[in-house]
Design a protein around this motif. Structure first.
Motif, PDB file in Angstrom:
ATOM      1  N   VAL A 182      -7.096   3.022  -1.205  1.00 58.94           N
ATOM      2  CA  VAL A 182      -6.561   1.720  -0.825  1.00 58.94           C
ATOM      3  C   VAL A 182      -6.996   1.425   0.601  1.00 58.94           C
ATOM      4  O   VAL A 182      -7.005   2.316   1.461  1.00 58.94           O
ATOM      5  CB  VAL A 182      -5.015   1.675  -0.968  1.00 58.94           C
ATOM      6  CG1 VAL A 182      -4.337   2.735  -0.103  1.00 58.94           C
ATOM      7  CG2 VAL A 182      -4.480   0.286  -0.659  1.00 58.94           C
ATOM      8  N   LEU A 191      -5.499  -6.370   0.009  1.00 53.05           N
ATOM      9  CA  LEU A 191      -5.747  -4.942  -0.115  1.00 53.05           C
ATOM     10  C   LEU A 191      -7.005  -4.731  -0.942  1.00 53.05           C
ATOM     11  O   LEU A 191      -7.242  -5.454  -1.910  1.00 53.05           O
ATOM     12  CB  LEU A 191      -4.585  -4.224  -0.812  1.00 53.05           C
ATOM     13  CG  LEU A 191      -3.289  -4.015  -0.047  1.00 53.05           C
ATOM     14  CD1 LEU A 191      -2.258  -3.357  -0.960  1.00 53.05           C
ATOM     15  CD2 LEU A 191      -3.510  -3.167   1.196  1.00 53.05           C
ATOM     16  N   ALA A 228       0.832  -1.205   0.000  1.00 52.76           N
ATOM     17  CA  ALA A 228       0.000   0.000   0.000  1.00 52.76           C
ATOM     18  C   ALA A 228       0.864   1.252   0.000  1.00 52.76           C
ATOM     19  O   ALA A 228       0.577   2.225  -0.713  1.00 52.76           O
ATOM     20  CB  ALA A 228      -0.926  -0.004   1.220  1.00 52.76           C
ATOM     21  N   VAL A 264      -8.308  -2.092  -3.499  1.00 55.15           N
ATOM     22  CA  VAL A 264      -7.689  -1.041  -4.302  1.00 55.15           C
ATOM     23  C   VAL A 264      -8.686  -0.509  -5.322  1.00 55.15           C
ATOM     24  O   VAL A 264      -9.318  -1.277  -6.052  1.00 55.15           O
ATOM     25  CB  VAL A 264      -6.437  -1.561  -5.037  1.00 55.15           C
ATOM     26  CG1 VAL A 264      -5.815  -0.450  -5.882  1.00 55.15           C
ATOM     27  CG2 VAL A 264      -5.410  -2.106  -4.048  1.00 55.15           C
TER      28      VAL A 264
END
Length: 372
Positions: free
Chosen positions: A271, A281, A129, A283
């Motif tokens: 994110v 994650l 990230a 995104v």
């Protein structure tokens, strides 16, 4: 945390065979009778002592993990550095920024390496990230929200241990959880310049333990005493970049177990990370702006140290693996003479954020965060 550090040292050669150093478990110190001997037998330390000063004086010891209560961090950390021991110390490194600075100064003066237990920054997804943000994939960061909610102190019968005392524990949830939040904020977005904060105590009284405690022990029958530090904190943050942020932490959140994470928004995307889904994650990036979808990304080899643990994306890593990464980076720092991972400078700057929160609560105003 002593257990976690010990197991991390033992596992480093398994995951990082290229490391020039091989840790040996020389001695363990614990003042409660019998505990050090038990740990030595369980994990294979060569010796066990009651007094940490014997560790500082032991010529066999080259590096030390400090996992003692907060009020001991400064004394032990300064003494170990002065004795020439490299130092891996748990956050928040004392009770105040002055404590953290004293340990940092001692480490610098002695020319030893110093690492700090900000484990969440070591998650490969968090490092991914950070890279994504730095590359501008979500545009210019506008705001971030960081949460750290836990129920470890939610039970009203939780024992009144050192954690709840101002003299020995210092700040409450500020040191326990918000310290991680401040480090994540700085790790992802850079320095915090000013803030305003609010705190509260929701369980004002607890029973004193009638015997030795370990972890978050329950206690009944002991004399009641006041909880002297914070159960909850919220803060509004301003970053040097111009971004804004919200940091919220609570140790008495019923229904929340290690609910830690962040949401970073930019001018072209966002994110998201949740510790409970540590290897994922969320995104969103592109140029549609409105109704722009969010994709789930499973980090894999190539993200941080993921490849040292798993062969492909969507194979899970766990909490203890983050401490193995910490141990590796600490030992690599010693081997190469160059800091890797979170340092005592990070601890000092993070502690300055926590001190600013405390000052803001007292004054009821926005306060500046010192830069040094």
């Amino acid at each position: 945390m002593g257990r976690v550090h010990t197991q991390a040292y033992a596992r480093v050669p398994h995951h990082f065979p290229q490391l020039a150093l091989r840790p040996e478990l020389v001695t363990v110190a614990e003042e409660v009778p019998g505990r050090a001997e038990q740990a030595a037998g369980q994990y294979g330390f060569a010796s066990a002592v009651r007094d940490w000063r014997e560790v500082a004086a032991d010529p066999r010891v080259g590096a030390v993990s400090v996992t003692a209560p907060n009020f001991l961090h400064r004394e032990i950390g300064v003494a170990m550095a002065a004795a020439g021991k490299h130092l891996w110390i748990e956050k928040p490194v004392g009770l105040t920024a002055d404590d953290a600075r004293a340990v940092a100064d001692a480490v610098a003066k002695a020319g030893v390496q110093g690492a700090v237990g900000f484990n969440y920054r070591n998650a490969p997804a968090v490092e991914a990230a950070r890279d994504l943000i730095a590359a501008g994939d979500i545009g210019t960061v506008t705001h971030v929200r960081i949460r750290l909610f836990s129920d470890y102190a939610a039970h009203p019968d939780g024992a009144l241990t050192w954690r709840y005392e101002r003299e020995r524990g210092g700040s409450g949830v500020l040191g326990d959880l918000a310290s991680h939040g401040a480090d994540l904020a700085r790790f992802l977005l850079g320095e915090i310049t000013s803030l305003t904060a609010d705190t509260a105590v929701f369980v004002p009284e607890r029973a004193r333990p009638t015997g030795t405690t370990a972890g978050h022990t329950l206690a009944t029958g002991g004399a009641p005493g006041p909880v002297e530090n914070e159960d909850y904190v919220s803060a509004l943050l301003r970053f040097a970049s111009g971004a804004r942020g919200v940091l919220e932490a609570c140790r008495v959140s019923v229904g929340e177990q290690n609910s830690y994470g962040f949401e970073v928004h930019g001018t072209r995307g966002a994110v998201f990370w949740d510790f409970r889904r540590m290897n994922e994650l969320g995104v969103s990036r592109g140029t549609t702006y409105q109704d722009q979808p969010v994709s789930t990304v499973y980090v894999g080899p190539g993200a941080g140290e993921f490849g040292a643990f798993q062969p492909g994306a969507a194979n899970a890593m766990g909490y203890d693996d983050l401490k193995v990464i910490e141990a590796y980076r600490f030992l690599r720092s010693i081997a190469e003479g160059t800091p890797y991972g979170a340092t005592l400078t990070d601890a000092v700057r993070g502690a300055a954020v926590l001190d600013a929160m405390a000052r803001s609560v007292e004054s009821g105003t926005w306060v500046d965060v010192p830069t040094a």
